[in-house]
Scaffold this active site. Structure first.
Site, PDB file in Angstrom:
ATOM      1  N   GLY A  72      32.701  28.154  42.650  1.00 21.15           N
ATOM      2  CA  GLY A  72      33.785  28.166  43.628  1.00 21.15           C
ATOM      3  C   GLY A  72      35.091  28.726  43.075  1.00 21.15           C
ATOM      4  O   GLY A  72      35.801  29.467  43.764  1.00 21.15           O
ATOM      5  N   THR A  73      35.410  28.388  41.837  1.00 23.66           N
ATOM      6  CA  THR A  73      36.677  28.841  41.257  1.00 23.66           C
ATOM      7  C   THR A  73      36.732  30.369  41.205  1.00 23.66           C
ATOM      8  O   THR A  73      37.716  30.984  41.610  1.00 23.66           O
ATOM      9  CB  THR A  73      36.847  28.248  39.839  1.00 23.66           C
TER      10      THR A  73
ATOM     11  N   THR B 112      25.421  40.218  33.634  1.00 27.56           N
ATOM     12  CA  THR B 112      24.027  39.936  33.979  1.00 27.56           C
ATOM     13  C   THR B 112      23.954  38.686  34.851  1.00 27.56           C
ATOM     14  O   THR B 112      24.577  37.671  34.541  1.00 27.56           O
ATOM     15  CB  THR B 112      23.191  39.759  32.690  1.00 27.56           C
TER      16      THR B 112
ATOM     17  N   ASN C 163      39.233  18.502  49.281  1.00 26.47           N
ATOM     18  CA  ASN C 163      38.307  17.825  48.363  1.00 26.47           C
ATOM     19  C   ASN C 163      38.769  16.443  47.945  1.00 26.47           C
ATOM     20  O   ASN C 163      38.009  15.688  47.350  1.00 26.47           O
ATOM     21  CB  ASN C 163      38.074  18.688  47.112  1.00 26.47           C
TER      22      ASN C 163
ATOM     23  N   CYS D   5      39.358  17.246  38.333  1.00 26.67           N
ATOM     24  CA  CYS D   5      40.047  17.440  37.058  1.00 26.67           C
ATOM     25  C   CYS D   5      40.903  16.237  36.692  1.00 26.67           C
ATOM     26  O   CYS D   5      41.311  16.113  35.557  1.00 26.67           O
ATOM     27  CB  CYS D   5      40.876  18.720  37.081  1.00 26.67           C
TER      28      CYS D   5
ATOM     29  N   SER E 119      29.906  26.936  46.269  1.00 27.57           N
ATOM     30  CA  SER E 119      29.519  26.485  44.934  1.00 27.57           C
ATOM     31  C   SER E 119      28.284  25.590  45.048  1.00 27.57           C
ATOM     32  O   SER E 119      28.313  24.571  45.742  1.00 27.57           O
ATOM     33  CB  SER E 119      30.687  25.696  44.326  1.00 27.57           C
ATOM     34  N   ALA E 120      27.207  25.968  44.355  1.00 24.51           N
ATOM     35  CA  ALA E 120      25.913  25.290  44.526  1.00 24.51           C
ATOM     36  C   ALA E 120      25.916  23.827  44.096  1.00 24.51           C
ATOM     37  O   ALA E 120      25.194  23.005  44.664  1.00 24.51           O
ATOM     38  CB  ALA E 120      24.833  26.052  43.758  1.00 24.51           C
ATOM     39  N   HIS E 121      26.731  23.491  43.080  1.00 21.53           N
ATOM     40  CA  HIS E 121      26.620  22.120  42.551  1.00 21.53           C
ATOM     41  C   HIS E 121      27.227  21.069  43.482  1.00 21.53           C
ATOM     42  O   HIS E 121      27.133  19.874  43.219  1.00 21.53           O
ATOM     43  CB  HIS E 121      27.200  22.027  41.134  1.00 21.53           C
TER      44      HIS E 121
ATOM     45  N   GLN F 176      33.666  22.560  49.720  1.00 24.47           N
ATOM     46  CA  GLN F 176      33.220  21.202  50.076  1.00 24.47           C
ATOM     47  C   GLN F 176      32.411  21.166  51.375  1.00 24.47           C
ATOM     48  O   GLN F 176      31.855  20.125  51.719  1.00 24.47           O
ATOM     49  CB  GLN F 176      34.428  20.268  50.212  1.00 24.47           C
TER      50      GLN F 176
HETATM   51  N1  PLP Z   1      37.353  24.397  45.651  1.00 23.95           N
HETATM   52  C1  PLP Z   1      37.148  23.118  45.989  1.00 23.95           C
HETATM   53  C2  PLP Z   1      37.643  22.621  47.300  1.00 23.95           C
HETATM   54  C3  PLP Z   1      36.479  22.258  45.118  1.00 23.95           C
HETATM   55  O1  PLP Z   1      36.292  20.987  45.458  1.00 23.95           O
HETATM   56  C4  PLP Z   1      36.024  22.768  43.872  1.00 23.95           C
HETATM   57  C5  PLP Z   1      35.359  21.867  42.889  1.00 23.95           C
HETATM   58  O2  PLP Z   1      35.816  20.787  42.614  1.00 23.95           O
HETATM   59  C6  PLP Z   1      36.252  24.124  43.579  1.00 23.95           C
HETATM   60  C7  PLP Z   1      36.911  24.907  44.493  1.00 23.95           C
HETATM   61  C8  PLP Z   1      35.769  24.723  42.305  1.00 23.95           C
HETATM   62  O3  PLP Z   1      34.387  24.950  42.325  1.00 23.95           O
HETATM   63  P1  PLP Z   1      33.567  25.179  40.966  1.00 23.95           P
HETATM   64  O4  PLP Z   1      33.457  23.855  40.298  1.00 23.95           O
HETATM   65  O5  PLP Z   1      32.229  25.698  41.423  1.00 23.95           O
HETATM   66  O6  PLP Z   1      34.304  26.204  40.185  1.00 23.95           O
END
Ligand code: PLP
Length: 377
Positions: free
Chosen positions: A70-71, A237, A150, A329, A199-201, A178
């Site tokens: 996601g970042t 890659t 989030n 974080c 973001s898959a996780h 989210q």
């Molecule tokens: N954006 C939101 C709203 C999130 O909750 C998060 C993860 O906590 C991210 C972005 C970042 O995603 P990633 O952990 O896949 O970099």
């Protein structure tokens, strides 16, 4: 007992996702950029996953660019909009994830854009009238507003925002980290949205993989320079195992979406009822207690200030409950977050974010409430 109620930070990998990744981990070692048999095999696995994901979003495979999560997807959307689409002004809110908040601040400090913060009310909702007013006077604007917060779970009326953006010719990016795989996204219907992050996780897939949806109406240039992977948009890659896991996690999520949504929503209601009955003086941050206007996986609870306030999260951890005080974080440190500050939540009250998944059980909620009752009695 160990209870995991931090699913907004990350989720457990689904065993079916894990199973789907194993053969690729074992045999999918060919470099997808190689033209020989092993390379072609890996390439076709990636393209199959891209096609599958595009099917879930009702978009074309070329609109999906795999990223490390996601970042990176948020960074890519914002940087590409500024570098390639002539954006000179960004509108965002003070309650975005740092992947957006810090990126736009950096772009401002580099002198590349002006920055305007749209008003957010005390419930955490974006003032759409204010957004409309800002956009009316500023052309070449990128709007970056998250679909669900989030920390407090507030939902943005994403389609309405996309219409306002279109009316003023603004580019619209939404951080859907989210919500992707928790809600449906029909990109033929949401055709006024330019960028979405995934973001898959966050939905029982592996960490370190995600994608950026880029509407085919916008043409952007490479974000990471190197090889010609991802249609020349992102050198490096590909994380083939992760991509397969992401695709499988999405299949599972979308084939059972309503069932999961109902189940998780019922857990959230159950926890709200239980907390209301057992602890005096609590409330829910933003609109977190309102199921109609908040994400069903997140419940952000504001507890009364007492002598145990500063140790609340720590005590929950000791009792076996993993939850969070704010965004990932700041997990473990019960400090006021930029989101709670953004909605002007009182600073003397401790907050816990409980976040659920389809693997959460009622027994775990009961246990958690009992722990809180012990701490507050
Ligand atoms: N954006 C939101 C709203 C999130 O909750 C998060 C993860 O906590 C991210 C972005 C970042 O995603 P990633 O952990 O896949 O970099």
């Amino acid at each position: 007992m160990k209870v995991y109620l931090d699913n907004a930070a990350t989720t457990t990998i689904d065993s079916e996702v894990f199973e789907a990744m194993i053969p690729v981990l074992k045999d999918g070692y060919g470099n997808p950029s190689s033209s020989h048999f092993h390379g072609r095999k890996s390439k076709s696995i990636i393209e199959r996953a891209r096609k599958n994901i595009a099917k879930h979003l009702n978009c074309s495979p070329g609109e999906i660019i795999f990223t490390s999560g996601g970042t990176e997807a948020d960074n890519m959307a914002i940087r590409c909009a500024v570098n390639n689409l002539g954006v000179k002004h960004i509108v965002t809110s003070r309650i975005e994830h740092h992947a957006v908040g810090y990126t736009v601040e950096k772009m401002k400090s580099e002198g590349l854009v002006d920055l305007t913060y749209v008003h957010v009310d005390e419930k955490g909702h974006i003032d759409l009238q204010h957004l409309d007013q800002i956009l009316a006077t500023r052309p070449k604007t990128l709007v970056s507003l998250m679909h669900a917060n989030n920390e407090i779970g507030n939902l943005l009326p994403i389609e309405r925002v996309s219409e306002i953006c279109e009316k003023h010719g603004a580019i619209f990016h939404s951080d859907t980290v989210q919500t992707m795989s928790h809600y449906t996204f029909d990109m033929k219907v949401f055709d006024k949205i330019h960028f979405l992050a995934c973001s898959a996780h966050k939905f029982h897939g592996p960490k370190g993989v995600g994608f950026l949806y880029i509407n085919k109406s916008v043409k952007v240039k490479p974000f990471i320079y190197g090889g010609s992977q991802e249609r020349n948009m992102r050198g490096g890659t590909e994380n083939i195992y992760g991509i397969v896991g992401l695709s499988k996690a999405m299949d599972i999520a979308y084939s059972n979406l309503m069932e999961h949504k109902e189940y998780i929503s019922s857990l959230k209601s159950y926890m709200i009822d239980g907390l209301n009955k057992s602890i005096d003086g609590i409330y829910y941050n933003g609109d977190s207690g309102n199921l109609a206007r908040s994400l069903y996986t997140i419940l952000s609870v504001s507890f009364p200030p007492t002598e145990i306030s500063s140790m609340l999260l720590f005590n929950m951890d000791i009792m076996g409950v993993s939850c969070s005080g704010g965004s990932a974080c700041t997990s473990g440190a019960n400090i006021s977050s930029h989101v709670l500050e953004g909605i002007e939540a009182p600073t003397d009250r401790p907050t816990i974010r409980f976040s659920f998944s389809r693997f959460t059980t009622k027994e775990e909620i009961d246990y958690t409430i009992n722990c809180l009752v012990k701490l507050y009695s």
